[in-house]
Design a protein around this motif. Structure first.
Motif, PDB file in Angstrom:
ATOM      1  N   ILE A  20       0.838  -1.203   0.000  1.00 51.38           N
ATOM      2  CA  ILE A  20       0.000   0.000   0.000  1.00 51.38           C
ATOM      3  C   ILE A  20       0.870   1.248   0.000  1.00 51.38           C
ATOM      4  CG2 ILE A  20      -1.669   1.362   1.329  1.00 51.38           C
ATOM      5  CD1 ILE A  20      -2.937  -1.249   2.221  1.00 51.38           C
ATOM      6  N   LEU A  21       1.928   1.233   0.816  1.00 57.56           N
ATOM      7  CA  LEU A  21       2.865   2.365   0.836  1.00 57.56           C
ATOM      8  C   LEU A  21       3.534   2.528  -0.523  1.00 57.56           C
ATOM      9  CD1 LEU A  21       4.573   1.950   4.342  1.00 57.56           C
ATOM     10  CD2 LEU A  21       2.943   3.715   3.636  1.00 57.56           C
ATOM     11  N   SER A  22       3.907   1.409  -1.138  1.00 55.42           N
ATOM     12  CA  SER A  22       4.533   1.456  -2.464  1.00 55.42           C
ATOM     13  C   SER A  22       3.570   2.021  -3.500  1.00 55.42           C
ATOM     14  CB  SER A  22       4.975   0.045  -2.887  1.00 55.42           C
ATOM     15  OG  SER A  22       5.925  -0.484  -1.981  1.00 55.42           O
ATOM     16  N   ALA A  23       2.296   1.636  -3.395  1.00 50.45           N
ATOM     17  CA  ALA A  23       1.291   2.147  -4.332  1.00 50.45           C
ATOM     18  C   ALA A  23       1.089   3.642  -4.153  1.00 50.45           C
ATOM     19  CB  ALA A  23      -0.026   1.407  -4.126  1.00 50.45           C
ATOM     20  N   LYS A  24       1.183   4.104  -2.910  1.00 55.25           N
ATOM     21  CA  LYS A  24       1.031   5.533  -2.645  1.00 55.25           C
ATOM     22  C   LYS A  24       2.205   6.320  -3.209  1.00 55.25           C
ATOM     23  CE  LYS A  24      -0.607   9.293  -0.737  1.00 55.25           C
ATOM     24  NZ  LYS A  24      -1.802   9.971  -1.320  1.00 55.25           N
TER      25      LYS A  24
END
Length: 351
Positions: A20-24
């Motif tokens: 999720i952090l990577s997607a953000k």
């Protein structure tokens, strides 16, 4: 338990946070048309891999047995395609009196009309150790049923005169769900002894694929400019989706399927909870674009589904340890009762 051992045990939850952090940070990598090409790698390869993996790991006799679990299938399909839309429609009659954006409310109705997903419900059921065969059947059957029922529900609740290319959607589902599942079962027939002896990490493979799906889903969410709406309306929609609908419906299906005399086992309850409350984004977005082609507010109608999909995966993933502990304890209690002399339990479906 040491820190390293704890990290290994909770690797999936940690993986969710990381993707999720990577997607953000890098939404462009996993967005449609981006370097990962999710319109191919996710829509076809990942989904096909999930069902091939399920076909390879699932005992043929268990899948055959699941086909005749009619009461479970009837409950799941009735809940997700009849009860779910009706309850949301009644809820929206009240919410229409509030200041929430009306197009977001229409989007909530479209979410309720969607069929079960062809991946997340199966993976989460497998991760918990529930009735994977029942989850596979209901995900596949629900998706095929949704090809006809979902457009009709959308027309009933929201209205449109567009036609739906049933043949192309049916063909895609057949090639990504049915064919890989059959191939997996055929391969299992040839390598059954080897698979049972070596015990490959089927669960870990499915979980890794799910992380990839989560990543690309959140990439779409974070890169979609339509998510930037009125903060109050968006916050209320998120709260309604996550708490008023997802949590309430999961509790409702749990309560019903565990009541005395229901005839459902703990493993059945797990499959029911996920298959009845999860909704398909893979089928949903194309259907919305087809049924509401030319609608000026189509993008706003799509927002709740874009939120619901990652929310259902995230919520389900977080609940996996808790549901697994409950199911294990229930199975131990049931097995203990069966060992007692003159046990009053008489139905093998309770095991």
């Amino acid at each position: 338990m040491g820190l390293l051992a704890k990290l290994r045990k909770e690797w999936f939850i940690i993986g969710i946070v990381l993707v999720i952090l990577s997607a953000k940070l890098l939404p462009g990598v996993g967005v449609k048309g981006g370097p990962l090409k999710p319109e191919v790698t996710i829509a076809y390869i990942a989904v096909s891999l999930i069902f091939f993996n399920s076909g390879l790991s699932l005992k043929t006799e268990e899948l055959r047995k699941a086909l005749f679990h009619v009461r479970l299938h009837l409950f799941v399909q009735s809940f997700t395609l009849v009860f779910f839309p009706l309850v949301v429609w009644m809820l929206l009659q009240v919410l229409a009196l509030t200041t929430i954006d009306q197009w977001l409310l229409k989007g909530l109705q479209t979410v309720s009309c969607m069929p079960p997903p062809v991946s997340s419900a199966v993976i989460l059921t497998k991760a918990v150790g529930g009735n994977e065969a029942a989850a596979i059947f209901n995900s596949a059957f629900g998706s095929f049923l949704g090809i006809v029922v979902t457009p009709l529900l959308l027309l009933l609740f929201l209205g449109s005169s567009s036609s739906v290319p049933f043949t192309s959607i049916f063909s895609q589902l057949f090639m990504t769900v049915v064919v890989p599942l059959i191939l997996g079962q055929v391969c299992r027939g040839f390598f059954r002894e080897c698979l049972e002896r070596r015990k490959p990490p089927f669960g870990a493979i499915s979980s890794a694929v799910l992380l990839m799906i989560i990543y690309t889903t959140f990439c779409d969410t974070f890169s979609n400019p339509n998510i930037e709406l009125d903060p109050t309306s968006l916050l209320l929609v998120v709260i309604i989706i996550i708490f008023s609908i997802q949590v309430s419906f999961m509790l409702l299906t749990f309560t019903f399927s565990t009541r005395s005399g229901s005839g459902f086992s703990p493993a059945d309850t797990v499959a029911i909870m996920f298959c009845s409350t999860h909704k398909s984004l893979t089928l949903g977005i194309p259907m919305l674009k087809i049924v509401f082609e030319g609608y000026q507010h189509l993008s706003l109608i799509s927002v709740p589904l874009l939120i619901y999909h990652p929310a259902q995966i995230l919520l389900g993933s977080v609940l996996v340890p808790t549901i697994r502990s409950w199911m294990t304890s229930r199975q131990k209690v049931t097995q203990s009762l069966w060992r007692l002399p003159g046990c009053w339990l008489c139905s093998s479906s309770d095991l």
